[in-house]
Design an enzyme around this catalytic site. Sequence first.
Site, PDB file in Angstrom:
ATOM      1  N   HIS A 319      77.750 113.218  57.469  1.00 49.51           N
ATOM      2  CA  HIS A 319      78.467 112.154  56.774  1.00 49.51           C
ATOM      3  C   HIS A 319      78.256 110.818  57.498  1.00 49.51           C
ATOM      4  O   HIS A 319      77.789 110.762  58.641  1.00 49.51           O
ATOM      5  CB  HIS A 319      79.962 112.477  56.672  1.00 49.51           C
ATOM      6  CG  HIS A 319      80.679 112.544  57.980  1.00 49.51           C
ATOM      7  ND1 HIS A 319      81.109 111.429  58.682  1.00 49.51           N
ATOM      8  CD2 HIS A 319      81.056 113.620  58.743  1.00 49.51           C
ATOM      9  CE1 HIS A 319      81.729 111.794  59.785  1.00 49.51           C
ATOM     10  NE2 HIS A 319      81.707 113.129  59.863  1.00 49.51           N
ATOM     11  N   CYS A 337      80.753 117.391  63.467  1.00 45.12           N
ATOM     12  CA  CYS A 337      79.935 116.957  62.334  1.00 45.12           C
ATOM     13  C   CYS A 337      78.673 116.261  62.832  1.00 45.12           C
ATOM     14  O   CYS A 337      78.538 115.951  64.018  1.00 45.12           O
ATOM     15  CB  CYS A 337      80.724 116.000  61.441  1.00 45.12           C
ATOM     16  SG  CYS A 337      82.070 116.793  60.541  1.00 45.12           S
TER      17      CYS A 337
END
Length: 393
Positions: A319, A337
Amino acid sequence: MRRILLALAVVLVGSLGAVTIATADESGRVTEDVVPPVLEPPATLAYSPGPNATGVDPRASATVTVENGTLDEVTLTGPDGQAVEGEPNAERTEWSTTVDLAYDTTYTWSGTATGRDGAKVPLQGSFTTLKPEKVVRGVINIGDGRTVGIAAPIRIQFNDHVEDRAAVERALSVETSVPVEGSWGWLPDENGGSRVDWRPREYWPPYTKVKVTADLFGVPYGNGRYGAADITSSFEIGRAQIVKADAASHRVKVIRDGEEVFDFPASFGLDSDPRRNTRTGIHVVTEKFPERRMVSETFDYDVNMKWAVRISNNGEFLHAQPATVAQQGRANVSHGCINLSPENAKRYYDSAIYGDPVEVTGTNVALSARDGDIWDWTLSWEEWKSLSALSQG
């Protein structure tokens, strides 16, 4: 010259076909012999299931046959009065249903057959299909007409436990437009329901057409449970897009049909904290969100992130993260992440589809079943095949 007189008369008597034969001897004396008629046999009917049968498998054909005759009109009806579809054979000596029956339903025969003796015999009798303790539904994860990535497993998720997994697996098939080696594998139940995945040995060949057939209606799952309905899906594998995400070099490379199309600087999970490490292994894209709220009580954050592509059910995404742009390509500082700049995250987001593999390397913690969702590719081919119910015993 002596004359010998001989007379012969044949007379048909009545409709039963009796024959009278009259003969005369040399003296002219007449004698009569009556030959009994040859009677044709009546029609004899046989039913399968038998009369008053109970617990009948609804997948089995209901059949009526006639001996020494032919079937006229044949009807099999349920309690709603609707006739069940069926057809006779060419000689009209047998009639069978051509569709599945329903659970827990009584069916009744009607109609007639005509015997070789010309007499009509009525069809009669009834039978009742089995009553499951529970019907269990299955859902295929990839719908008709979809295009998915080369690492997408086929999953059938059931809404209850399946005990007889071999019976279910024998009812499943996968057809492909090009030869593809693969196997079903049973994963641990999730939320009380069993699940089975079909995974190719290697990634799917790109642009393969796939048809999944699950003839589950009537299949006994064990413990009084039965399959609720047959399900199918036809879909296509798309282009071969693979993400090579290396935490050691802090890079994310996107390879499409053998050509590198992107090479992005990135920041992965913090190396010094195993809880924050990005997991090494083959992840699979499952969802995309133009904006996603991300919350962690453990690490005390509640933020919205743009262009979020989920790659695991343990909270791992690729992301956009503007706050780590300075570290991207240089250091791993995320909570697990893979961080990209907003511009690069959008470019990757637009290219990703369900089932794309994301191959993460260079971290100290491996992706495993504990991370949930799609961990099919963390197993070797031999390990995966051992999860098939048909490979055991």
